[in-house]
Design a protein around this motif. Sequence first.
Motif, PDB file in Angstrom:
ATOM      1  N   UNK A 163       0.833  -1.202   0.000  1.00 39.14           N
ATOM      2  CA  UNK A 163       0.000   0.000   0.000  1.00 39.14           C
ATOM      3  C   UNK A 163       0.870   1.256   0.000  1.00 39.14           C
ATOM      4  N   UNK A 164       1.940   1.240   0.764  1.00 41.81           N
ATOM      5  CA  UNK A 164       2.850   2.392   0.793  1.00 41.81           C
ATOM      6  C   UNK A 164       3.492   2.618  -0.574  1.00 41.81           C
ATOM      7  N   UNK A 165       3.854   1.531  -1.244  1.00 43.72           N
ATOM      8  CA  UNK A 165       4.455   1.663  -2.575  1.00 43.72           C
ATOM      9  C   UNK A 165       3.503   2.386  -3.518  1.00 43.72           C
ATOM     10  N   UNK A 166       2.202   2.087  -3.361  1.00 39.24           N
ATOM     11  CA  UNK A 166       1.205   2.690  -4.258  1.00 39.24           C
ATOM     12  C   UNK A 166       1.241   4.212  -4.182  1.00 39.24           C
ATOM     13  N   UNK A 167       1.276   4.788  -2.956  1.00 40.02           N
ATOM     14  CA  UNK A 167       1.265   6.248  -2.893  1.00 40.02           C
ATOM     15  C   UNK A 167       2.666   6.844  -2.995  1.00 40.02           C
ATOM     16  N   UNK A 168       3.708   6.002  -3.017  1.00 44.70           N
ATOM     17  CA  UNK A 168       5.059   6.505  -3.248  1.00 44.70           C
ATOM     18  C   UNK A 168       5.343   6.705  -4.739  1.00 44.70           C
ATOM     19  N   UNK A 169       4.760   5.861  -5.575  1.00 40.17           N
ATOM     20  CA  UNK A 169       5.055   5.904  -7.011  1.00 40.17           C
ATOM     21  C   UNK A 169       4.682   7.245  -7.647  1.00 40.17           C
ATOM     22  N   UNK A 170       3.447   7.760  -7.453  1.00 48.13           N
ATOM     23  CA  UNK A 170       3.134   9.070  -8.069  1.00 48.13           C
ATOM     24  C   UNK A 170       4.063  10.185  -7.609  1.00 48.13           C
ATOM     25  N   UNK A 171       4.405  10.200  -6.320  1.00 45.83           N
ATOM     26  CA  UNK A 171       5.319  11.228  -5.818  1.00 45.83           C
ATOM     27  C   UNK A 171       6.697  11.081  -6.454  1.00 45.83           C
ATOM     28  N   UNK A 172       7.157   9.833  -6.618  1.00 50.82           N
ATOM     29  CA  UNK A 172       8.460   9.602  -7.257  1.00 50.82           C
ATOM     30  C   UNK A 172       8.455  10.081  -8.708  1.00 50.82           C
ATOM     31  N   UNK A 173       7.348   9.859  -9.402  1.00 46.10           N
ATOM     32  CA  UNK A 173       7.253  10.328 -10.789  1.00 46.10           C
ATOM     33  C   UNK A 173       7.323  11.851 -10.842  1.00 46.10           C
ATOM     34  N   UNK A 174       6.575  12.508  -9.949  1.00 42.62           N
ATOM     35  CA  UNK A 174       6.570  13.970  -9.927  1.00 42.62           C
ATOM     36  C   UNK A 174       7.947  14.534  -9.592  1.00 42.62           C
ATOM     37  N   UNK A 175       8.702  13.833  -8.752  1.00 41.06           N
ATOM     38  CA  UNK A 175      10.029  14.299  -8.367  1.00 41.06           C
ATOM     39  C   UNK A 175      11.066  14.055  -9.460  1.00 41.06           C
ATOM     40  N   UNK A 176      10.966  12.913 -10.140  1.00 41.09           N
ATOM     41  CA  UNK A 176      12.001  12.530 -11.098  1.00 41.09           C
ATOM     42  C   UNK A 176      11.731  13.024 -12.513  1.00 41.09           C
ATOM     43  N   UNK A 177      10.494  13.352 -12.835  1.00 34.59           N
ATOM     44  CA  UNK A 177      10.183  13.784 -14.205  1.00 34.59           C
ATOM     45  C   UNK A 177      10.979  15.022 -14.614  1.00 34.59           C
ATOM     46  N   UNK A 178      11.064  16.072 -13.784  1.00 34.65           N
ATOM     47  CA  UNK A 178      11.884  17.225 -14.194  1.00 34.65           C
ATOM     48  C   UNK A 178      13.358  16.870 -14.366  1.00 34.65           C
ATOM     49  N   UNK A 179      13.873  15.970 -13.509  1.00 31.39           N
ATOM     50  CA  UNK A 179      15.283  15.584 -13.615  1.00 31.39           C
ATOM     51  C   UNK A 179      15.543  14.803 -14.896  1.00 31.39           C
ATOM     52  N   UNK A 180      14.637  13.889 -15.219  1.00 34.62           N
ATOM     53  CA  UNK A 180      14.787  13.107 -16.448  1.00 34.62           C
ATOM     54  C   UNK A 180      14.646  14.016 -17.669  1.00 34.62           C
ATOM     55  N   UNK A 181      13.688  14.939 -17.598  1.00 32.39           N
ATOM     56  CA  UNK A 181      13.456  15.848 -18.726  1.00 32.39           C
ATOM     57  C   UNK A 181      14.626  16.799 -18.944  1.00 32.39           C
ATOM     58  N   UNK A 182      15.411  17.043 -17.885  1.00 27.53           N
ATOM     59  CA  UNK A 182      16.539  17.988 -17.978  1.00 27.53           C
ATOM     60  C   UNK A 182      17.785  17.361 -18.592  1.00 27.53           C
ATOM     61  N   UNK A 183      17.793  16.048 -18.804  1.00 28.24           N
ATOM     62  CA  UNK A 183      18.950  15.397 -19.436  1.00 28.24           C
ATOM     63  C   UNK A 183      19.131  15.940 -20.846  1.00 28.24           C
TER      64      UNK A 183
END
Length: 288
Positions: A163-183
Amino acid sequence: METKYISTIKNEIRRRSLLWLPFIFLIILVLSFEIIPGIYVLINSFITNSGIGLSNYIKVFTSKFYLMSLTNGLTVSICSSLVGLIIGTCAAICLKSLKKDIAERLVSIVNMTSNFSGVPLAFAFIVLLGANGLITIFFKSKLGINLYSSGFDLYSWMGIILVYIYFQIPLAIMLMYPAVYAINDDIIEAASTLGASKFTIWTKIEIPTLIPSLAGSLCILLANSLGAYATAYALVGSNKNLVAITIANLVSNDIASDPSLASALSMVLGGILMIFVFVKIKLIKNID
């Protein structure tokens, strides 16, 4: 020159005084619901039956029960954060490969799902994967697989981590998307032109570029899961020795309530969270 600059700022504040009204309300809310309660919890953590002392903190760090609650909380937090970060980073990389307008729409959906947590999330998992949940019954009736006889149990540590993994995934996407997009794609194209393989590009360019963001995001995910309470409590109640549930029991339990000890345990938990935040801030400074 400096005096003139300060005078200009004062004039701007006077001229646009109405713009500061929302910040006044924000300051009042922060004082009322964060700073003042935090100070009260800090003071209350030193209050004992014999006066003021450190006996509550000594009990936290010497009692196997409370140490186990901290250990369980850190274990659940680390496991869910690592899995959530891996899945979220892969999802962010996939989003970058899509068209920009489609990716932005999906990011908006992800942003909405990141707010789905607490009691509603626990109830949704019970409806789907509980002992009589939809997926559980489907596997049993259609596929002949009894999930609970096979070792799965939603109301165990495995279920809490899931259950914790479920609500961690969206937050991880929001955090990592700008970093991935900045490559920088130009660097990747230049490396490909020079004959670099995809493995070399990943190990020499993309992963080193993402490591600071990965570390910072991991700290945020750890803090996010370690302080979560409603989801775990709605799922397992007081049956699991999790630090957030233990604190709640010490406050609300009619038989064995000890608010001062709960305050000490809360301060220890807050200290761990502050360590994660401090590490995250240092990583961001190193990036800059």
